[in-house]
Design an enzyme around this catalytic site. Structure first.
Site, short mmCIF file in Angstrom:
data_model
loop_
_atom_site.label_atom_id
_atom_site.label_comp_id
_atom_site.label_asym_id
_atom_site.label_seq_id
_atom_site.Cartn_x
_atom_site.Cartn_y
_atom_site.Cartn_z
N SER A 105 -65.35 23.26 -54.75
CA SER A 105 -66.45 22.45 -54.22
C SER A 105 -67.63 22.48 -55.18
O SER A 105 -67.51 22.01 -56.30
CB SER A 105 -66.86 22.82 -52.80
N HIS A 149 -82.09 22.49 -56.57
CA HIS A 149 -83.25 21.61 -56.75
C HIS A 149 -84.44 22.55 -56.80
O HIS A 149 -84.61 23.37 -55.90
CB HIS A 149 -83.39 20.61 -55.59
N CYS A 188 -64.52 26.34 -50.37
CA CYS A 188 -63.43 26.39 -49.42
C CYS A 188 -62.61 27.65 -49.67
O CYS A 188 -62.53 28.13 -50.79
CB CYS A 188 -62.57 25.14 -49.51
#
Length: 127
Positions: free
Chosen positions: A68, A73, A88
């Protein structure tokens, strides 16, 4: 045709707010932190894509993983970084991954939550 149960998908999404950080405008530092975080999680690093907004400005980007992603940010003017770690499989260590990022960015405070993600649906054969 009778539907058969699909194997369950189990993922965990750790969402964290890091406060009191430094180095948040340093693209090389953020890249190192994401790479080391992927390794600490036991994930497969495919690529890192980052964008720095200029001197003294934040960095946004993602480590693309076979399992994944890890994203960031940052707002250096507030000493703040928003982190997402979505993986996952139960074998991955999200906490170790977050600890690497928090240490690299010298966070003084970490607020986190983990969201269980996945499905236990059915799939139809032949459709």
């Amino acid at each position: 045709m009778r539907a058969r149960a699909a194997p369950p998908y189990e993922g965990r999404h750790l969402i964290a707010d890091l406060h009191g950080c430094s180095g948040l405008a340093d693209v090389a530092l953020v890249e190192r932190a994401l790479a080391e975080a992927a390794e600490a999680a036991g994930a497969t690093l495919l690529d890192i894509r980052l964008h720095g907004f200029g001197p003294g400005q934040g960095v946004t980007g993602v480590a693309l993983l076979g399992e994944s992603h890890i994203s960031i940010h940052s707002w250096p003017e507030h000493g703040y970084a928003a982190i997402d770690i979505f993986l996952c499989g139960a074998r991955h260590d999200l906490e170790a991954s977050l600890a690497v990022i928090a240490r690299q960015l010298r966070a003084t405070s970490v607020v986190k939550q983990v969201v269980e993600r996945g499905y236990r649906g059915v799939s139809s054969e032949g459709s």
